[in-house]
Write an enzyme that holds these catalytic residues in place. Structure first.
Site, mmCIF file in Angstrom:
data_model
loop_
_atom_site.group_PDB
_atom_site.id
_atom_site.type_symbol
_atom_site.label_atom_id
_atom_site.label_comp_id
_atom_site.label_asym_id
_atom_site.label_seq_id
_atom_site.Cartn_x
_atom_site.Cartn_y
_atom_site.Cartn_z
ATOM 1 N N PRO A 107 0.823 -1.218 0.000
ATOM 2 C CA PRO A 107 0.000 0.000 0.000
ATOM 3 C C PRO A 107 0.853 1.263 0.000
ATOM 4 C CG PRO A 107 -0.028 -1.085 2.153
ATOM 5 C CD PRO A 107 0.772 -1.964 1.251
ATOM 6 N N ASP A 142 10.612 5.596 -24.053
ATOM 7 C CA ASP A 142 10.408 4.917 -25.338
ATOM 8 C C ASP A 142 8.929 4.642 -25.566
ATOM 9 O OD1 ASP A 142 10.450 3.167 -23.155
ATOM 10 O OD2 ASP A 142 11.052 1.450 -24.357
ATOM 11 N N GLU A 184 8.569 -1.113 -19.620
ATOM 12 C CA GLU A 184 9.815 -0.538 -20.092
ATOM 13 C C GLU A 184 9.853 0.921 -19.634
ATOM 14 O OE1 GLU A 184 12.879 -1.496 -23.551
ATOM 15 O OE2 GLU A 184 10.899 -2.320 -23.650
ATOM 16 N N GLU A 241 5.775 1.461 -32.808
ATOM 17 C CA GLU A 241 7.173 1.055 -32.694
ATOM 18 C C GLU A 241 7.664 0.448 -34.007
ATOM 19 O OE1 GLU A 241 7.745 -1.856 -29.632
ATOM 20 O OE2 GLU A 241 9.897 -1.479 -29.528
#
Ligand code: BGC
Length: 970
Positions: free
Chosen positions: A166, A538, A544, A812
């Site tokens: 939490p 990215d 990521e 991408e």
């Protein structure tokens, strides 16, 4: 002498009479900023730089002098008194980054400032008042200590289950005994925090204090809380969650690296919070409230899970009404402890090291670490722009692919969260999942999120009036939201998208005759917005969300067009410089929490030079060069040491022209080109900061690399040894070829693209590195029609293809989704983000070449407006772009390029901000064929014909708005 001055003055007088203009200046100083921000609080630059713009409806208006006043009290400025600094009247037109030159600025100093500018006729005009405050400049200013809750939870070492603790809550009451003049809070956390005073949220920043290498450095934020602090009893309440400090980050869990290979606890185990509230009373006395043992805290509140990647769980039944207000009964709460009292926490940290085993793999090694509390070595004032909720999105459709499952389409892929409105029985659990796409059966596509759970849960308290949930400590990248467990059938109002990103002001506009290109532009801007979240990431959706350096260097130029990213990059460049490896290389991502593979890669490493250079170019910021200089020099030293015979080599992670297809450009080639490029940029930057000998040295280095490149890679017939589109595009764009060789390379590149085109393929084979320079290389070697034609292509792979598949952001991969294969097949669902900006770097060509908004020197004071229409018959497949409406809000103001190509000629509506000049270049047959607002050039005020050059008329143009027409019959 006296007489000539008399003449001059009367000439001005006569001019004023003639133009009917009152003697008041038409030049107004506006948009005052300090360190690129409006009224920043708590800065720690002791020589802050001041910037303003000047505006004028008149042509050719400019600032001839300025005077800055900085005062410790606003009233002084009314009397035109600057007790901290009076620059006096300084001749010249500088409006950007004027260094403060007054009394030494100390901690907590409040500064008000205004500027007076004199116009071309010497008429003065004052700006409104702006301000800034200084933060805590000396380590000794901090009386607060980091506090935590006692943490006896065992370390979670299991990779198969998630550990999602939490959020902590802290509170403290205090009394303000007298009338409050000013109250300021300085705060930071190892983790992320959100603070309230008397139940009211302090500021609107999210994810504070942002991501740094917390062991070495953390940011603090400064908030003016004067309106929130009342005379008498007050309370402070704070949420503190794991954030980047101890929560799941990146692909740590997926790959099994970092602390105990679990992907969390990267910098430490237990979040900690630091705050110092300073109250100044009207009688001049002061009081300070600091984080220490007197605070109370709990982990029992409603935020049961709070993770950036995994999501947030909020159990509204556990809400503690009034916990951040005075009088709350906190007897069940624990005593907070100084963070260090949790003791040391030994653990093993796993990452690869740069040593090759015989099988060619970098080895993962474990090393002992202590993830107990460690005070960051440095606390710095946050120099960027905070993440904020910047926009709300209303769903466009709701579907129900299965019983009890409701999917909301928000119509736009973005980063943020959902605000949920719900009414139902207490204990009902609503699950909120996020995805960028749907499967053909209408179900949510989540495979590309990899280990990011990206799921929020809301547990109802059962309020008959209804309840609202807005997560605080997570964000997701999504267009679709899936609700399950919703009580009843949710309506449209149940879900609202909340867009989150670093609040960089948007700075551009682009529209043209091709609707697909217009959608593309929106997609690029949305992708930037989805990824500029504290650092340039990215992607915002999968596990990521790293500050990938290759992506950043490819895109940074476009980023500067689309938003004012000066403060944003000022911040991230600190992270990038700090993450430099001992070798001198810059890593694949910054911050650099853990290593996987090598700790660098060609072209990713060069971000350490390319990004500072680009920020200097866009904002005429030489200080960024000075700040990054030692690291950049070290980087070039490393590049020299690793090079052989002045050529690049194969080393590091072999990302190269990442995600190219069909062809591969050898890494040593790419490395050579980037080595040359970095050397050239260093030479330019050295010259800009007065390092003349270094400038010559780096220039010579560039020439040596270039000579070695020509020898190794250029064949006698002008073709390259490396026969890929990327090889040609990079060599042309990065200045390795000149004259006939450059022209020849352009021809071959054009041939390759054209020759590769088939009925259902656009012919493009470039990846991350080759796509950015592809169109600039074509346009600058005489193949602009082909560049525009390819830009407008709808064939796979192309930008148009993506748009026609329904993209609302940049993908991408060109084939992230294809009608034939969906998400499956070759394109690897796990590495398939729908919000990756690298291929959006075409934006720099859209604004810089097609719209033609460029700068002759850093900072857009000398603008180049070079609109580039394609030929009327340049494209058999799609009507060639026949008009463009574009603008860029430069640091000097808005530059507009609205052009139209008709059968009769070429029209350009140009807007040049006051205090700047432009070289406007128009396609034209002769000077006589060009008019401005219907008048011959010689009669157009503010315009001077320079010369004809390569089928274009070059004009020197003063600031103002102009309507040029060039007769150019079909
Ligand atoms: C990222 C990229 C990055 C690349 C390195 C990927 O996982 O998403 O954008 O540059 O790794 O090749």
């Amino acid at each position: 002498m006296v007489f000539s001055r008399f003449l001059q003055n009367s000439a001005v007088f006569v001019l004023l009479l003639m133009s009917g203009v009152a003697s008041a200046s038409e030049l107004r100083p506006v948009d005052l900023r300090c360190e690129y921000r409006k009224d920043p609080q708590g800065i720690d630059e002791v020589i802050p730089r001041l910037t303003w713009r000047v505006e004028s409806p008149e042509r050719g208006q400019k600032q001839t002098a300025s005077r800055i006043l900085v005062a410790s009290r606003a009233e002084m400025l009314k009397q035109d008194v600057g007790d901290l600094w009076d620059s006096g009247k300084v001749d010249g037109g500088q409006t950007v980054n004027v260094p403060y030159g007054g009394k030494a600025l100390e901690s907590r100093q409040v500064c008000f400032w205004k500027v007076c500018v004199w116009d071309a006729e010497g008429r003065p005009a004052w700006s409104d008042v702006a301000g800034w405050t200084m933060g805590l400049l000396q380590p000794g200013d901090w009386k607060a200590e980091y506090i935590s809750l006692r943490d006896e939870r065992p370390l979670h070492k299991d990779r198969k289950s998630l550990f999602l603790p939490p959020a902590g809550q802290y509170r403290r009451e205090f009394s303000a005994g007298k009338d409050v003049k000013r109250a300021t809070v300085y705060a930071s956390a190892l983790g992320i925090y959100e603070m309230s005073v008397n139940g009211q949220r302090v500021g609107d920043a999210r994810f504070t204090p942002g991501w740094t290498d917390y062991r070495r450095r953390a940011y603090y934020n400064t908030f003016d809380v004067t309106p929130l602090v009342k005379t008498g009893r007050n309370a402070i309440g704070v949420w503190v969650a794991d954030g980047w400090y101890s929560g799941y980050i990146g692909f740590g869990l997926q790959i099994g690296i970092g602390t105990e290979k679990v992907g969390r606890y990267t910098y430490g185990k237990t979040p900690a919070f630091l705050a110092q509230l300073e109250i100044e009373y009207t009688d001049g006395s002061r009081e300070t409230v600091v984080t220490d043992r007197s605070w109370k805290g709990t982990w029992d509140g409603p935020v049961r899970e709070a993770d950036l990647l995994m999501g947030e769980t909020y159990d509204a039944r556990r809400e503690m009404r009034g916990w951040a207000e005075k009088g709350f009964d906190d007897s069940a709460w624990e005593q907070a402890i100084p963070a260090g009292e949790n003791g040391s926490v030994p653990a093993t940290f796993y990452e690869t090291v740069n040593r090759l085993k015989p099988d060619g793999k970098n080895e993962v090694q474990g090393r002992p670490v202590d993830i107990g509390f460690k005070r960051p070595e440095k606390l710095e004032a946050f120099p960027g722009l905070p993440v904020r909720a910047v926009e709300e999105i209303i769903p466009v459709a709701i579907t129900s692919p299965a019983e009890g499952v409701f999917i909301y389409n928000l119509g736009q892929n973005f980063a943020g969260v959902v605000r949920l409105k719900v009414r139902g029985p207490a204990g009902t659990v609503v699950r909120i999942r996020h995805g960028e796409m749907l499967h053909p059966d209408g179900s949510l596509m989540v495979e590309n999120l990899r280990k990011a759970r990206a799921t929020d849960f809301y547990i109802l308290r059962g309020d008959p009036e209804g309840e609202v949930f807005l997560p605080r400590f997570t964000f997701h990248g999504f267009q679709y939201v899936e609700l399950t467990g919703f009580p009843g059938k949710p309506d449209k109002d149940a879900v609202t998208g909340i867009v989150l990103h670093s609040d960089t002001p948007l700075a551009s506009g682009f529209e043209c005759s091709d609707p697909v290109a217009n959608r593309l532009f929106q997609n690029i801007v949305w992708t930037q917005r989805a990824n500029f979240l504290d650092i340039p990431t990215d992607c915002p959706q999968r596990d990521e969300r790293f500050g990938w350096t290759g992506d950043a260097q490819v895109y940074v130029r476009s980023a500067t067009y689309n938003a004012d990213v000066a403060a944003f990059f000022t911040k991230w460049l600190r992270e990038l410089m700090e993450s430099q490896r001992d070798s001198g290389a810059f890593p694949g991502y910054a911050p650099f929490p853990f290593q996987i593979g090598w700790d660098f890669g060609t072209a990713w490493a060069d971000a350490g030079v390319i990004c500072p250079w680009t920020i200097w170019q866009a904002y005429d910021d030489t200080r960024i060069i000075e700040r990054c200089w030692p690291e950049m020099v070290k980087f070039l030293d490393w590049r020299r040491q690793t090079s052989r015979d002045d050529l690049g080599v194969v080393h590091g992670n072999a990302w190269g022209d990442w995600l190219s297809f069909g062809t591969t450009t050898p890494l040593d080639y790419v490395d050579t080109v980037y080595f040359a490029h970095s050397a050239r940029l260093m030479s330019e930057m050295a010259a800009a900061i007065g390092k003349t000998s270094e400038a010559a040295e780096y220039r010579a280095l560039f020439e040596r690399i270039r000579a070695a490149f020509l020898k190794k890679y250029v064949k006698p017939d002008g073709s390259l040894e490396v026969d890929t589109q990327t090889a040609y595009a990079l060599a042309i764009d990065m200045g390795l070829l000149s004259g006939a060789a450059r022209k020849k390379a352009g021809e071959i590149l054009a041939e390759k693209l054209r020759g590769g085109e088939t009925a259902d393929n656009s012919g493009m084979t470039t990846g991350f590195l080759g796509t950015r320079p592809l169109l600039p290389a074509l346009s600058s070697t005489g193949f602009h029609d082909l560049a525009v034609r390819h830009f407008q292509s709808r064939k796979y792979p192309s930008w148009g293809y993506e748009v026609e598949q329904g993209a609302t952001t940049i993908w991408e991969r060109w084939n992230s989704y294809t009608k034939e294969n969906g998400f499956g097949g070759k394109q690897n669902t796990g590495m398939n983000s729908f919000a990756h900006y690298s291929f959006g770097a075409v934006c720099d060509w859209m604004l810089g070449t097609l719209a033609g908004i460029e700068s002759a020197e850093p900072g857009y004071e000398k603008i180049v407006l070079h609109p580039s229409p394609p030929s009327l018959d340049g494209n058999p497949a799609n009507p060639p772009i026949s008009w463009v409406k574009a603008h860029y809000d430069s640091i000097h103001g808005r530059i507009t390029s609205n052009w139209k190509r008709t059968d009769e000629g070429f029209e350009l509506e140009a807007g040049i901000p006051a205090n700047t000049t432009a070289t406007v270049s128009l396609p034209a047959k002769s000077r006589e064929d060009v008019t401005e607002s219907g008048k011959p050039l010689a009669e157009a005020p503010g315009v001077r014909f320079l010369r004809m050059e390569e089928g274009r008329a070059l004009l020197a143009v003063e600031s103002g708005t102009y309507r040029f027409f060039s007769k150019l019959p079909r």
